[in-house]
Design an enzyme around this catalytic site. Sequence first.
Site, PDB file in Angstrom:
ATOM      1  N   HIS A 128      -2.600  63.800  17.089  1.00 34.44           N
ATOM      2  CA  HIS A 128      -3.696  64.558  16.563  1.00 34.44           C
ATOM      3  C   HIS A 128      -3.243  66.073  16.334  1.00 34.44           C
ATOM      4  O   HIS A 128      -3.740  66.524  15.751  1.00 34.44           O
ATOM      5  CB  HIS A 128      -5.091  64.373  17.796  1.00 34.44           C
ATOM      6  N   LYS A 135     -25.904  53.057   3.833  1.00 33.88           N
ATOM      7  CA  LYS A 135     -26.244  54.357   3.186  1.00 33.88           C
ATOM      8  C   LYS A 135     -27.311  54.214   1.960  1.00 33.88           C
ATOM      9  O   LYS A 135     -28.177  55.318   2.074  1.00 33.88           O
ATOM     10  CB  LYS A 135     -24.990  54.809   2.607  1.00 33.88           C
ATOM     11  N   LEU A 184     -32.920  60.663   3.634  1.00 31.62           N
ATOM     12  CA  LEU A 184     -32.338  60.956   4.881  1.00 31.62           C
ATOM     13  C   LEU A 184     -30.883  61.116   4.442  1.00 31.62           C
ATOM     14  O   LEU A 184     -30.396  60.245   4.202  1.00 31.62           O
ATOM     15  CB  LEU A 184     -32.822  60.100   5.916  1.00 31.62           C
ATOM     16  N   HIS A 185     -30.297  61.962   5.358  1.00 33.83           N
ATOM     17  CA  HIS A 185     -28.728  62.109   5.207  1.00 33.83           C
ATOM     18  C   HIS A 185     -28.240  61.108   6.137  1.00 33.83           C
ATOM     19  O   HIS A 185     -28.573  60.986   7.200  1.00 33.83           O
ATOM     20  CB  HIS A 185     -28.161  63.443   5.786  1.00 33.83           C
ATOM     21  N   ASP A 198     -25.233  60.516   7.681  1.00 32.08           N
ATOM     22  CA  ASP A 198     -24.851  61.068   8.902  1.00 32.08           C
ATOM     23  C   ASP A 198     -25.712  61.556   9.981  1.00 32.08           C
ATOM     24  O   ASP A 198     -25.486  61.269  11.149  1.00 32.08           O
ATOM     25  CB  ASP A 198     -23.733  62.215   8.549  1.00 32.08           C
ATOM     26  N   TYR A 255     -20.733  66.389  20.824  1.00 31.01           N
ATOM     27  CA  TYR A 255     -19.742  66.958  19.783  1.00 31.01           C
ATOM     28  C   TYR A 255     -19.669  66.301  18.468  1.00 31.01           C
ATOM     29  O   TYR A 255     -19.574  64.931  18.567  1.00 31.01           O
ATOM     30  CB  TYR A 255     -18.530  67.138  20.584  1.00 31.01           C
ATOM     31  N   THR A 296     -17.895  66.577  14.863  1.00 31.59           N
ATOM     32  CA  THR A 296     -16.888  67.097  13.967  1.00 31.59           C
ATOM     33  C   THR A 296     -17.340  67.561  12.714  1.00 31.59           C
ATOM     34  O   THR A 296     -18.131  67.035  11.840  1.00 31.59           O
ATOM     35  CB  THR A 296     -15.555  66.225  13.515  1.00 31.59           C
TER      36      THR A 296
END
EC number: 2.3.1.137
Length: 593
Positions: A327, A406, A414-415, A417, A439, A441
């Site tokens: 990473h 989606k 509505l989004h 994600d 969290y 990203t």
Amino acid sequence: MENQLAKSTEERTFQYQDSLPSLPVPSLEESLKKYLESVKPFANEEEYKKTEAIVQKFQNGIGEKLQQKLLERAKEKRNWLEDWWLNVAYLDVRIPSQLHVNFGGPASHIEHYWPPKEGTQLERGSISLWHILNYWQLLRKEKLPVHKVGNTPLDMNQFRMLFATCKVPGITRDSLINYFRTESEGHCPSHIAVMCRGRVFVFDVMHEGCLMTPPEILRQLTYIQQKCRREPDGPGVAALTSEERTRWAKAREYLISLNPENLTMLEKIQSSLLVFCLDDGSPRVTPEDYSQVATKVLTGDPTVRWGDKSYNLISFSNGVFGCNCDHAPYDAMVIVSISYYVDQKIFESEGRWTGSDEVRDIPLPEELVFTVDEKVLNDINQAKAQYFKQASDLQLLVYAFTSFGKKLTKKKKLHPDTFVQLALQLAYYRLHGRPGCCYETAMTRYFYHGRTETVRSCTVEAVRWCQSMQDPSTSLFEQQHRMLEAFAKHNKMMKDCSTGKGFDRHLLGLSLIAKEECLPVPELFTDPLFSRSGGGGNFVLSTSLIGYLRVQGVVVPMVHNGYGFFYHIRDDRYTITRVHQFCVPAWTLTIEK
């Protein structure tokens, strides 16, 4: 002249790097205001007032001085965070990175022309490698299209780190070596490393100035596999890369001291374009259930992958593929990009090679035979033992939710994600009876060498909605109203974080300035609410959208008894990877991935 003009107007992959804006330093007042909002779900009234006083004291005192120092640093560096982030998030970390820091994922070729089938490993592997090497050549020639949002170009620097890149262990800090060069910059290594049954081979993928064809690559892979099946297994030196970092650094130093040739061989692996892993495993996988193959990709045989390499392509015996990547050099969007490219090429060609079957007279692969002794063999056995013990503490599930995707979510305005993020908050709240610090990203590639920022998905608005969903007396209208408030809040946070107005990296910068100035750790960072709300990489939920393609990915949670959720969203489905870490490891990860 026409050709020259055509070439001059063609966008090059890295042409906008010099014109990208510098990473901004957010306003101290705004960052602290956002931080205070983020801790509210985890505090009672008394705790919040105490934290509010700590933040006010910080803002009027040492915080102001640290902010000025940070602004001075930003004047000298186009990305004030870059070096710090690489060191603190990756190179200084001492825990085994192969399990706890690396990311990976299964390839989705099984959903079309490459369903699991024994006996296809090498033929499919040669085709997959050929497409990957074509992608490498696109980067070398700077013909990979520039990523953009609308007409705004994004930073492409991380793509330089995909090939010929390796982390090298150090006693207190690792280092990152990148051998990649574009054609205009000069020579770039052109060999790959192949690992099979504890042994390591290398061969050049270029012959007489041309890239090898799939039949030629197949010849090389067949030679390696047949040799490994006829002869005893190798010592599995690669397993050392799965060790705790300081132990691996010491083991590497000892390995080099045994014979200088060992260093030469290590450098050949480090500089290779990628590592191709011939894995004897045959994981079960279907388009609805990737759990077993994803587990093998993340926690499989450590003797046939080099944990420090930027790209390990894993080939299983049933013709199923995946990757495992360090990473440190780049974030997931790089591997998502190449994985999608390869998947599309395999789909377009129906999984076949239609070119010539002629094989040129090419040199056979070279085996890298390390000089080892009892100590090295003991180190390898110890590395494998700790690796499998840590791997046994992980539970990984990858299922496709196919009731809708989606298309329906967007139809409801509505989004997609945000939809998943709020669903995760509700699931955690129902399971544990409390909010879960989270969290997510956000990318900051609008800026020079930008990488990521933290979106803290557990907002006051999200918690209010979760509470309303658990309260039978709350009307449907009220639940919908609170849900839309939570959506709006999350969408705004994502926009702020992507445009340089997040606060987690800002707070990290202020804490590192204090450390560099040899100042005491400010009280803001020792306040219990700082870590309880996720600060310092203590997020119970570690999440990320992989994208809107077939590509999947996974990384281990940040904390023990934490969850990792990584998902891709398609028109007709949400495919979610959940990884749960049960036990407290002997070491603790103290910084965000």
